[in-house]
Scaffold this motif. Structure first.
Motif, PDB file in Angstrom:
ATOM      1  N   GLU A 373       0.824  -1.211   0.000  1.00 32.82           N
ATOM      2  CA  GLU A 373       0.000   0.000   0.000  1.00 32.82           C
ATOM      3  C   GLU A 373       0.858   1.260   0.000  1.00 32.82           C
ATOM      4  OE1 GLU A 373      -3.367   0.137   2.588  1.00 32.82           O
ATOM      5  OE2 GLU A 373      -3.454  -2.040   2.790  1.00 32.82           O
ATOM      6  N   ASP A 374       2.128   1.138  -0.365  1.00 33.73           N
ATOM      7  CA  ASP A 374       3.038   2.277  -0.309  1.00 33.73           C
ATOM      8  C   ASP A 374       3.025   3.128  -1.572  1.00 33.73           C
ATOM      9  OD1 ASP A 374       3.972   1.679   2.271  1.00 33.73           O
ATOM     10  OD2 ASP A 374       5.361   0.178   1.476  1.00 33.73           O
ATOM     11  N   GLY A 375       2.287   2.700  -2.619  1.00 32.11           N
ATOM     12  CA  GLY A 375       2.261   3.460  -3.856  1.00 32.11           C
ATOM     13  C   GLY A 375       3.463   3.251  -4.743  1.00 32.11           C
ATOM     14  N   ASP A 376       4.292   2.250  -4.433  1.00 34.47           N
ATOM     15  CA  ASP A 376       5.429   1.918  -5.284  1.00 34.47           C
ATOM     16  C   ASP A 376       4.968   1.026  -6.436  1.00 34.47           C
ATOM     17  OD1 ASP A 376       7.487   3.156  -3.644  1.00 34.47           O
ATOM     18  OD2 ASP A 376       7.100   1.543  -2.215  1.00 34.47           O
ATOM     19  N   ASN A 377       5.801   0.911  -7.470  1.00 29.20           N
ATOM     20  CA  ASN A 377       5.524  -0.062  -8.518  1.00 29.20           C
ATOM     21  C   ASN A 377       5.631  -1.457  -7.926  1.00 29.20           C
ATOM     22  OD1 ASN A 377       5.332   1.938 -10.517  1.00 29.20           O
ATOM     23  ND2 ASN A 377       7.542   1.942 -10.797  1.00 29.20           N
ATOM     24  N   PHE A 378       4.640  -2.273  -8.205  1.00 26.87           N
ATOM     25  CA  PHE A 378       4.639  -3.622  -7.645  1.00 26.87           C
ATOM     26  C   PHE A 378       4.208  -4.618  -8.705  1.00 26.87           C
ATOM     27  CE2 PHE A 378       2.750  -7.290  -5.598  1.00 26.87           C
ATOM     28  CZ  PHE A 378       3.746  -7.635  -4.697  1.00 26.87           C
ATOM     29  N   TYR A 379       4.973  -5.728  -8.788  1.00 24.18           N
ATOM     30  CA  TYR A 379       4.690  -6.809  -9.730  1.00 24.18           C
ATOM     31  C   TYR A 379       4.771  -8.131  -8.978  1.00 24.18           C
ATOM     32  CZ  TYR A 379       6.433  -2.988 -12.679  1.00 24.18           C
ATOM     33  OH  TYR A 379       6.662  -1.762 -13.249  1.00 24.18           O
ATOM     34  N   ALA A 380       3.902  -9.079  -9.328  1.00 20.30           N
ATOM     35  CA  ALA A 380       3.940 -10.365  -8.630  1.00 20.30           C
ATOM     36  C   ALA A 380       3.226 -11.435  -9.440  1.00 20.30           C
ATOM     37  CB  ALA A 380       3.288 -10.251  -7.246  1.00 20.30           C
ATOM     38  N   ASP A 381       3.671 -12.671  -9.239  1.00 25.25           N
ATOM     39  CA  ASP A 381       2.900 -13.853  -9.594  1.00 25.25           C
ATOM     40  C   ASP A 381       3.069 -14.829  -8.435  1.00 25.25           C
ATOM     41  OD1 ASP A 381       5.445 -14.921  -9.883  1.00 25.25           O
ATOM     42  OD2 ASP A 381       5.149 -15.602 -11.943  1.00 25.25           O
ATOM     43  N   GLY A 382       2.826 -16.121  -8.662  1.00 29.92           N
ATOM     44  CA  GLY A 382       2.926 -17.077  -7.566  1.00 29.92           C
ATOM     45  C   GLY A 382       4.340 -17.393  -7.139  1.00 29.92           C
ATOM     46  N   ASN A 383       5.345 -16.936  -7.905  1.00 33.01           N
ATOM     47  CA  ASN A 383       6.739 -17.252  -7.611  1.00 33.01           C
ATOM     48  C   ASN A 383       7.593 -16.028  -7.291  1.00 33.01           C
ATOM     49  OD1 ASN A 383       6.462 -20.120  -8.265  1.00 33.01           O
ATOM     50  ND2 ASN A 383       6.270 -19.457 -10.395  1.00 33.01           N
ATOM     51  N   PHE A 384       7.230 -14.885  -7.809  1.00 34.14           N
ATOM     52  CA  PHE A 384       8.065 -13.696  -7.678  1.00 34.14           C
ATOM     53  C   PHE A 384       7.235 -12.507  -7.190  1.00 34.14           C
ATOM     54  CE2 PHE A 384       9.798 -16.301 -11.090  1.00 34.14           C
ATOM     55  CZ  PHE A 384      11.114 -16.437 -10.703  1.00 34.14           C
ATOM     56  N   ALA A 385       7.869 -11.668  -6.389  1.00 31.26           N
ATOM     57  CA  ALA A 385       7.275 -10.407  -5.962  1.00 31.26           C
ATOM     58  C   ALA A 385       8.360  -9.333  -6.056  1.00 31.26           C
ATOM     59  CB  ALA A 385       6.741 -10.503  -4.535  1.00 31.26           C
ATOM     60  N   VAL A 386       8.024  -8.213  -6.682  1.00 26.59           N
ATOM     61  CA  VAL A 386       9.021  -7.183  -6.952  1.00 26.59           C
ATOM     62  C   VAL A 386       8.452  -5.815  -6.600  1.00 26.59           C
ATOM     63  CG1 VAL A 386      10.517  -6.137  -8.681  1.00 26.59           C
ATOM     64  CG2 VAL A 386       9.926  -8.570  -8.856  1.00 26.59           C
ATOM     65  N   ILE A 387       9.190  -5.053  -5.816  1.00 26.81           N
ATOM     66  CA  ILE A 387       8.888  -3.640  -5.591  1.00 26.81           C
ATOM     67  C   ILE A 387       9.972  -2.806  -6.261  1.00 26.81           C
ATOM     68  CG2 ILE A 387       9.072  -1.822  -3.861  1.00 26.81           C
ATOM     69  CD1 ILE A 387       7.272  -3.269  -2.068  1.00 26.81           C
ATOM     70  N   HIS A 388       9.543  -1.842  -7.073  1.00 27.17           N
ATOM     71  CA  HIS A 388      10.443  -0.827  -7.612  1.00 27.17           C
ATOM     72  C   HIS A 388      10.059   0.477  -6.926  1.00 27.17           C
ATOM     73  CE1 HIS A 388      13.052   1.252 -10.451  1.00 27.17           C
ATOM     74  NE2 HIS A 388      12.061   2.081 -10.722  1.00 27.17           N
ATOM     75  N   ALA A 389      10.841   0.876  -5.945  1.00 27.19           N
ATOM     76  CA  ALA A 389      10.439   1.934  -5.024  1.00 27.19           C
ATOM     77  C   ALA A 389      10.490   3.315  -5.676  1.00 27.19           C
ATOM     78  CB  ALA A 389      11.333   1.916  -3.793  1.00 27.19           C
TER      79      ALA A 389
END
Length: 413
Positions: A373-389
């Motif tokens: 909920e931080d408003g950063d770019n966020f990508y995910a599936d069942g194996n990977f989670a990525v925040i680009h701050a």
């Protein structure tokens, strides 16, 4: 291809296996997102591949390229951009190639960038062994036929700018389809369906919406004028078409309006906790790196499209904590709606543009799991989670199940 009007013809031709385009040229720098231009999930339904041409400029690009498209100051920032663009492709189950679109400089001729590329290839090969595990609970829906009834500025707001500035900020992954994909047997079920530009929906579209969304108890979020035009009805254009589709009661006024939505009941679940000192419904983000923002003073000069007519909700029981507050408008016009009276969950935003904060609230109302909920770019599936701050500081990710995260670039738990 995000605002193209002949994609269905290509998809149905039977002779095209791969479609490709560059990522969006807007908002690519660190903290931004180089989003897909195409409605990428739709291609996978048909056994086609969507390739993104990743020509994101690095800190090594020439000054002209740097000022328009990059604004990365060093190889560390450039490396983070490569990881971000890779994450978008990896978790969205697409493909990409990286290249240098120049004859005068070498964008990736740096030890750190070459090391990053090498690691990205290792992760991608490893991902093949994990299998596909898409976990998106939000489907974004584009109507191709509605493109022909829409002016350029509205298409820019509905299908380009909010994709480039809002959707990756929600904190939950989303897939992107065409409205006609609702009747495709391979399309997964979602908890929330967001209709970005569904101005024109024929009877076949409406039957597909009823079967895929209403009958299964999912949620629909409508923007501005959903179903205003039905080419199979007489008259073809009527607010009654909108009411029959969405379950809301609409009024409208004509004129030239920039819809600004204010929060007047922050206790309503659709807007709970949103600040009352901010307008919603018009683009107001800083957009770096684009045709519009070549100089620093231009970063905040985005101006949304006009709305005519302006639709509003007439039943106070359906209004969900927001009203139009613009010069020249009668006070108290219902701009946000939340309604379950018709037996399904229907939500409405009276503008052409939706902010990530408001879309996140609609997702929560629909039972979608929010990771960040931080408003950063966020990508995910069942194996990977990525925040680009976008900002510095401590970040939180909430997973739906117990996990043991492992950082793939630092090689540590």
């Amino acid at each position: 291809m995000g605002v193209a009007g002949a994609v269905h013809k290509i998809q149905d031709s039977g002779v095209v296996d791969i479609c490709a385009s560059p990522a969006s040229y807007f908002n690519r720098p660190p903290g931004g997102q180089a989003v897909h231009r195409g409605v990428h999930s739709s291609f996978g339904l048909r056994g086609m591949l969507w390739f993104t041409e990743e020509d994101t400029r690095t800190s090594l690009s020439d000054p002209g390229n740097w000022s328009r498209w990059s604004q990365a100051f060093d190889s560390n920032e450039s490396s983070s951009m490569l990881k971000r663009d890779f994450a978008k492709t990896l978790t969205g189950y697409n493909w990409a190639w990286w290249f240098e679109n120049t004859r005068t400089d070498r964008w990736h001729d740096d030890p750190l960038l070459l090391k990053t590329h090498s690691r990205l290839q290792e992760i991608f090969r490893h991902a093949f062994n994990l299998g596909l595990e898409r976990t998106a609970e939000i489907a974004l829906l584009t109507s191709e036929k509605s493109i022909f009834y829409t002016d350029h500025e509205s298409l820019r707001d509905m299908l380009m700018w909010q994709r480039q500035l809002e959707f990756d900020r929600v904190g939950a992954p989303a897939d992107h389809y065409y409205v006609r994909d609702l009747s495709h047997p391979e399309m997964p079920d979602y908890k929330l369906y967001v209709f970005l530009n569904a101005i024109c929906l024929d009877n076949q579209d409406r039957r597909a919406i009823e079967a895929k969304i209403f009958a299964k108890g999912a949620s629909a979020l409508w923007l501005w004028a959903p179903g205003l035009i039905n080419p199979d009805s007489n008259p073809r254009l009527s607010a009654k078409h909108m009411e029959e589709l969405t379950g809301f009661e609409f009024g409208f006024i004509t004129g030239r309006f920039y819809p600004k939505i204010a929060i007047d009941n922050p206790r309503h679940p659709l807007v709970h906790g949103l600040p009352r000192d901010r307008w919603y419904g018009q683009p107001d983000r800083v957009m770096y790196g684009s045709f519009e923002t070549r100089e620093p003073h231009q970063l905040n000069e985005l101006e949304g499209s006009l709305v005519d007519p302006l639709f509003y909700l007439t039943d106070s029981d359906q209004v969900a904590g927001g009203y139009f507050h613009s010069s020249g408008l009668p006070s108290g016009l219902g701009a946000l709606g939340d309604n379950r009276d018709a037996g399904y969950h229907s939500m409405y935003i009276g503008s052409k543009y939706v902010h990530a904060e408001l879309l996140r609230k609609a997702a929560i109302r629909s039972g979608v799991h929010i990771y960040s909920e931080d408003g950063d770019n966020f990508y995910a599936d069942g194996n990977f989670a990525v925040i680009h701050a976008r900002t510095a500081g401590k970040k939180s990710i909430r997973f739906p199940d117990t996990v043991s995260p492992y950082e793939l670039f630092e090689n540590r738990s």
